[in-house]
Write a protein that holds these residues in place. Structure first.
Motif, PDB file in Angstrom:
ATOM      1  N   ASN A  35      21.552  14.472  14.506  1.00 41.86           N
ATOM      2  CA  ASN A  35      21.527  15.857  14.796  1.00 41.86           C
ATOM      3  C   ASN A  35      20.671  16.039  15.843  1.00 41.86           C
ATOM      4  N   GLU A  36      19.246  15.276  16.043  1.00 35.99           N
ATOM      5  CA  GLU A  36      18.883  15.473  17.417  1.00 35.99           C
ATOM      6  C   GLU A  36      19.361  14.990  18.394  1.00 35.99           C
ATOM      7  N   LEU A  37      20.151  13.866  18.349  1.00 39.70           N
ATOM      8  CA  LEU A  37      20.853  13.615  19.701  1.00 39.70           C
ATOM      9  C   LEU A  37      22.121  14.597  19.698  1.00 39.70           C
ATOM     10  N   LEU A  38      22.704  15.187  18.755  1.00 37.73           N
ATOM     11  CA  LEU A  38      23.787  16.086  19.061  1.00 37.73           C
ATOM     12  C   LEU A  38      23.056  17.103  19.845  1.00 37.73           C
ATOM     13  N   ASP A  39      21.846  17.973  19.444  1.00 38.00           N
ATOM     14  CA  ASP A  39      21.182  18.839  20.073  1.00 38.00           C
ATOM     15  C   ASP A  39      20.831  18.411  21.533  1.00 38.00           C
ATOM     16  N   LEU A  40      20.388  17.378  21.713  1.00 41.75           N
ATOM     17  CA  LEU A  40      20.072  16.832  22.775  1.00 41.75           C
ATOM     18  C   LEU A  40      21.077  16.947  23.735  1.00 41.75           C
ATOM     19  N   PHE A  41      22.286  16.194  23.475  1.00 39.47           N
ATOM     20  CA  PHE A  41      23.464  16.216  24.409  1.00 39.47           C
ATOM     21  C   PHE A  41      24.095  17.645  24.582  1.00 39.47           C
ATOM     22  N   LYS A  42      24.025  18.608  23.600  1.00 41.14           N
ATOM     23  CA  LYS A  42      24.343  19.896  23.809  1.00 41.14           C
ATOM     24  C   LYS A  42      23.663  20.533  24.931  1.00 41.14           C
ATOM     25  N   GLN A  43      22.369  20.243  25.032  1.00 40.32           N
ATOM     26  CA  GLN A  43      21.780  21.045  25.838  1.00 40.32           C
ATOM     27  C   GLN A  43      21.795  20.425  27.323  1.00 40.32           C
ATOM     28  N   ASN A  44      22.082  18.993  27.235  1.00 40.44           N
ATOM     29  CA  ASN A  44      22.217  18.477  28.854  1.00 40.44           C
ATOM     30  C   ASN A  44      23.268  16.949  28.497  1.00 40.44           C
ATOM     31  N   PRO A  45      24.592  17.069  28.767  1.00 39.37           N
ATOM     32  CA  PRO A  45      25.467  16.103  28.293  1.00 39.37           C
ATOM     33  C   PRO A  45      24.856  14.820  29.453  1.00 39.37           C
ATOM     34  N   ASP A  46      24.245  14.874  30.389  1.00 35.11           N
ATOM     35  CA  ASP A  46      23.970  13.921  31.190  1.00 35.11           C
ATOM     36  C   ASP A  46      22.601  13.117  30.777  1.00 35.11           C
ATOM     37  N   THR A  47      22.102  13.530  29.739  1.00 37.18           N
ATOM     38  CA  THR A  47      20.741  13.001  29.128  1.00 37.18           C
ATOM     39  C   THR A  47      20.855  11.477  28.957  1.00 37.18           C
ATOM     40  N   CYS A  48      19.833  10.578  29.492  1.00 38.91           N
ATOM     41  CA  CYS A  48      20.068   9.636  29.414  1.00 38.91           C
ATOM     42  C   CYS A  48      19.148   8.902  28.119  1.00 38.91           C
ATOM     43  N   VAL A  49      20.010   7.928  27.346  1.00 40.65           N
ATOM     44  CA  VAL A  49      19.297   7.259  26.266  1.00 40.65           C
ATOM     45  C   VAL A  49      19.444   5.939  26.294  1.00 40.65           C
ATOM     46  N   LYS A  50      18.336   5.164  25.468  1.00 46.68           N
ATOM     47  CA  LYS A  50      18.408   3.820  25.354  1.00 46.68           C
ATOM     48  C   LYS A  50      18.810   3.385  23.970  1.00 46.68           C
ATOM     49  N   ILE A  51      19.761   2.443  23.933  1.00 41.45           N
ATOM     50  CA  ILE A  51      20.095   2.303  22.368  1.00 41.45           C
ATOM     51  C   ILE A  51      19.543   0.633  22.224  1.00 41.45           C
ATOM     52  N   ASP A  52      19.686   0.365  20.877  1.00 42.72           N
ATOM     53  CA  ASP A  52      19.082  -1.004  20.590  1.00 42.72           C
ATOM     54  C   ASP A  52      20.263  -1.595  20.106  1.00 42.72           C
ATOM     55  N   ILE A  53      21.003  -2.242  20.781  1.00 37.05           N
ATOM     56  CA  ILE A  53      22.299  -3.190  20.285  1.00 37.05           C
ATOM     57  C   ILE A  53      22.085  -3.966  18.990  1.00 37.05           C
ATOM     58  N   ASN A  54      20.923  -4.375  18.825  1.00 34.41           N
ATOM     59  CA  ASN A  54      20.649  -5.038  17.614  1.00 34.41           C
ATOM     60  C   ASN A  54      20.292  -4.218  16.444  1.00 34.41           C
ATOM     61  N   SER A  55      20.241  -3.083  16.462  1.00 35.03           N
ATOM     62  CA  SER A  55      19.885  -1.973  15.574  1.00 35.03           C
ATOM     63  C   SER A  55      20.848  -0.954  15.166  1.00 35.03           C
ATOM     64  N   ILE A  56      21.907  -1.010  15.853  1.00 34.34           N
ATOM     65  CA  ILE A  56      22.951   0.026  15.782  1.00 34.34           C
ATOM     66  C   ILE A  56      24.280  -0.805  15.203  1.00 34.34           C
ATOM     67  N   ILE A  57      25.062   0.074  14.506  1.00 37.21           N
ATOM     68  CA  ILE A  57      26.227  -0.166  14.225  1.00 37.21           C
ATOM     69  C   ILE A  57      27.337  -0.447  15.325  1.00 37.21           C
ATOM     70  N   ILE A  58      28.098  -1.609  15.373  1.00 39.75           N
ATOM     71  CA  ILE A  58      28.820  -1.568  16.441  1.00 39.75           C
ATOM     72  C   ILE A  58      30.209  -1.533  15.885  1.00 39.75           C
ATOM     73  N   THR A  59      31.380  -0.903  16.381  1.00 37.23           N
ATOM     74  CA  THR A  59      32.420  -0.770  16.023  1.00 37.23           C
ATOM     75  C   THR A  59      33.597  -0.861  16.967  1.00 37.23           C
ATOM     76  N   ASN A  60      34.584  -1.234  16.713  1.00 37.39           N
ATOM     77  CA  ASN A  60      35.710  -1.246  17.557  1.00 37.39           C
ATOM     78  C   ASN A  60      36.681  -0.230  17.711  1.00 37.39           C
ATOM     79  N   HIS A  61      36.498   0.729  16.727  1.00 37.59           N
ATOM     80  CA  HIS A  61      37.293   1.850  16.680  1.00 37.59           C
ATOM     81  C   HIS A  61      36.249   3.300  15.834  1.00 37.59           C
ATOM     82  N   VAL A  62      36.669   4.396  15.888  1.00 40.78           N
ATOM     83  CA  VAL A  62      35.971   5.408  15.475  1.00 40.78           C
ATOM     84  C   VAL A  62      37.342   6.542  14.857  1.00 40.78           C
TER      85      VAL A  62
END
Length: 85
Positions: free
Chosen positions: A58-85
Motif C-alpha cells: 500500500n505504501e508503494l502504491l501511494d508512492l507511485f500514485k504521487q510520482n510514477p517515476d519514483t525510483c525503488v530498489k528491490i532485493d531479487i533474493n527477497s522477492i517473489i519471482i514470477t513469469n506471469h501475473v
C-alpha cells in the motif's frame, strides 16, 4: 511484492501493477548516500531511491500514485519471482 524479470515489472502481492523497472544509471545501493532508513540519494539523477523491501504494498502504491517515476530498489533474493501475473 512480485517481480517479473522477463518484463522487468513490479506488482503487489495481489497482482496490482506497481512499476516497470528501469534505471539507465545502474546504481549500486551501497554506493548511494543514505538519507534515511528506507531512502538513499542518487547523485547522478538527483532523485531519492526508496528501498521497496522496507515498504508495504500500500505504501508503494501511494508512492507511485504521487510520482510514477519514483525510483525503488528491490532485493531479487527477497522477492517473489514470477513469469506471469
Amino acid at each position: 511484492m512480485k517481480y517479473n524479470p522477463k518484463t522487468k515489472t513490479l506488482y503487489t502481492d495481489d497482482n496490482q501493477f506497481l512499476k516497470k523497472m528501469h534505471c539507465p544509471y545502474k546504481m549500486d545501493w551501497n554506493n548511494l548516500e543514505s538519507t534515511s532508513q528506507t531512502t538513499r540519494s542518487c547523485a547522478t539523477c538527483q532523485k531519492p531511491i526508496y528501498d521497496a523491501m522496507q515498504l508495504s504494498d500500500n505504501e508503494l502504491l501511494d508512492l507511485f500514485k504521487q510520482n510514477p517515476d519514483t525510483c525503488v530498489k528491490i532485493d531479487i533474493n527477497s522477492i517473489i519471482i514470477t513469469n506471469h501475473v
